[in-house]
Design an enzyme around this catalytic site. Structure first.
Site, PDB file in Angstrom:
ATOM      1  N   VAL A 286       0.910  -1.439   0.492  1.00  0.00           N
ATOM      2  CA  VAL A 286       0.532   0.245   0.167  1.00  0.00           C
ATOM      3  C   VAL A 286       0.951   1.454  -0.223  1.00  0.00           C
ATOM      4  CG1 VAL A 286      -1.868   0.954   1.517  1.00  0.00           C
ATOM      5  CG2 VAL A 286      -2.323  -0.789   1.223  1.00  0.00           C
ATOM      6  N   CYS A 287       0.794   2.146  -0.802  1.00  0.00           N
ATOM      7  CA  CYS A 287       1.161   3.650  -0.730  1.00  0.00           C
ATOM      8  C   CYS A 287       2.346   3.110  -1.092  1.00  0.00           C
ATOM      9  CB  CYS A 287       1.125   4.262   0.628  1.00  0.00           C
ATOM     10  SG  CYS A 287       1.588   5.522   1.055  1.00  0.00           S
ATOM     11  N   THR A 288       3.378   4.024  -0.608  1.00  0.00           N
ATOM     12  CA  THR A 288       4.882   3.288  -0.870  1.00  0.00           C
ATOM     13  C   THR A 288       5.360   2.086  -0.355  1.00  0.00           C
ATOM     14  OG1 THR A 288       5.438   5.148   1.568  1.00  0.00           O
ATOM     15  CG2 THR A 288       5.587   6.383  -0.912  1.00  0.00           C
TER      16      THR A 288
ATOM     17  N   THR B 274       1.553   3.553  -6.896  1.00  0.00           N
ATOM     18  CA  THR B 274       2.128   3.521  -5.143  1.00  0.00           C
ATOM     19  C   THR B 274       1.360   5.466  -4.639  1.00  0.00           C
ATOM     20  OG1 THR B 274       4.190   3.951  -4.250  1.00  0.00           O
ATOM     21  CG2 THR B 274       4.114   4.396  -6.403  1.00  0.00           C
TER      22      THR B 274
END
Lengths: 317, 317
Positions: free
Chosen positions: A142-144, A162
């Site tokens: 998830v995300c970075t 991302t």
């Protein structure tokens, strides 16, 4: 590994404790299996990797979805047992270390900012992820968190996404084919856009694992019918000036992570965290202040300047 | 009260550590104040009340929004210091008790199921909420957290909402005027619908506190551009049979909470939590199983029957 209880959402499974009288009163629902059909893919273990400085919702959005998957054990894993802090005050007790976990059906890696980038340099962690991935059913970020997953090489030449800020690093450093999507999946690799996108990705993955009916029931349990106050929560629909401004702020936060040669290294500081932004001093310091006989470190000139406006207020807290 | 660091989101505030070179490189963003204008309402403290059995996302969705409010200290409060469990495995370390907190700018109360209803019976807690409310700027609830808030009398004859399952209890027991909305606000009282609705409510409240520009920046940071896999995450758009089935399941989970006279009280059990649903035995037991010389309690016949299918698998975990 310590004893565990069946890890299922309290609200859902307390709910699941129905009795026969209620069934009799509602004859059109014959059994729980009618609402939550048996999943097509068997998921027994879901491991969420936590590290200091991760972004809480990256991990706990998906946690809240996967704990609706009955029969699965959803748990947190860290390098060391004990408290892991998200940097904004949330302290989660983690009871399982990466050394203890040899297999997971689902691995999820949340993101953050400077500390997430530093995780990409930890070869022991990357080797653990590669090892888990060798038998996982799904390997996700998830995300970075995609930076960490990308650093293993597992996203190379694969479609991935991302947080909008993290796309450039994910493409340039780790060779992913960036998609402008809320979430992506290439085979067993699922990646989500920034922070809140982990909820959407997890629900989409739940749909793959357990089907539409199951997913709709979980959504009803979570009452997932989002109504944001505004449109524009992504890079393409937001005001361009705001996107560029935010990007500059993130760049500032990444400065010592991307350029460790600029950071103070040998010096000792009297604070454990940057007073202003909360970033641990161990993550790298770009500037210092001498105040009342002590030396305080700051991740950037911006934080130092903010501190200098009213140092006593910070130090007294 | 223990020392605290400025409680601001790691990702946002690490981001906030900008330096002058970057500002120079992006002259159209003059300062951070341009992206995050000074809030109209000053919020220094945001307290989130946690108790065993709360639903994690009820609390941590709003946490993730409010930690974007710079200069605010967002923290968790419980009856006792130490670990508070959400029932599905999340263990949060809480360092502040209700006895230590005399004032909050924002109080937030998350929901759950049986254990949430039990909190409505705790007069000491209700008195603390009333006391905090006497000087708070906002008093808020998410999901069935509205039951606890309602039990103080503060929602009587006010417009309010809660998880769709909880509306009947909120109206009948606590006299709120139920609204069919994602969130409501009557003066300083804000209430959210189920679980994920806390994110929307917190963003709407952030908008009231700090304005649209600030809220849009926080949304961009959280990349809040939700894309649920299906529509239908609420009572009115979901399949009617599924809604009724889920309601029956919740009813089962509420059985011993609503009818404590039916629960076993004097008996001692060899398990601390219902093996199947994870509910603590202390929350009330409706049925028992004798297995290998031990007595295990279950919140309902449904959980007992599930256990009996494969008791060794549960006991060995």
């Amino acid at each position: 590994m310590k004893k565990i209880i069946i890890a299922v959402s309290a609200i859902l499974l307390i709910a699941a404790c129905k009795n026969k009288n209620q069934e009799a009163a509602k004859p059109h629902i014959e059994s729980m299996a009618e609402i939550f059909p048996k999943p097509k893919v068997e998921i027994k273990t879901v491991g969420i990797y936590l590290y200091d400085g991760y972004s809480a919702l990256d991990a706990l959005g998906p946690y809240s979805v996967f704990t609706r998957l009955m029969g699965s054990h959803v748990f947190f894993i860290a390098k060391h047992k004990g408290i892991v802090e998200d940097g904004a005050g949330l302290k989660v007790q983690v009871d399982t270390t990466i050394d203890e976990v040899k297999h997971l059906d689902i691995l999820l890696i949340p993101g953050g900012l400077a500390q997430t980038y530093q995780e990409t340099k930890d070869e022991a962690l990357l080797n653990w992820i590669r090892s888990i991935d060798s038998t996982s059913k799904y390997t996700t970020s998830v995300c970075t968190g995609a930076w960490i997953l990308g650093a293993t090489g597992l996203l190379k030449d694969k479609e991935a996404t991302t947080h909008w800020y993290g796309k450039k690093i994910l493409a340039n450093d780790f060779g992913a084919k960036i998609q402008d999507k809320r979430y992506t999946h290439t085979g067993k690799y699922w990646t989500a856009a920034g922070v809140s996108a982990g909820i959407d990705m997890s629900l989409a993955l739940l749909n793959e694992i357990a089907g539409e009916k199951y997913t709709r029931a979980a959504m009803l349990d979570l009452e997932y019918d989002p109504q944001p106050p505004f449109k524009g929560g992504n890079e393409n629909t937001a005001d361009k000036n705001m996107v560029e401004g935010m990007r500059a702020l993130y760049d500032g936060g990444m400065e010592t992570a991307l350029h460790p040669e600029k950071a103070f290294k040998e010096m000792k500081f009297d604070n454990k965290k940057d007073f202003v932004c909360g970033m641990p001093i161990s993550a790298g310091i770009a500037d210092t202040v001498h105040y009342n006989g002590k030396v305080y470190g700051f991740c950037s000139t911006g934080c130092k300047d903010e501190f200098k406006k009213n140092p006593s207020a910070y130090v007294s807290k």
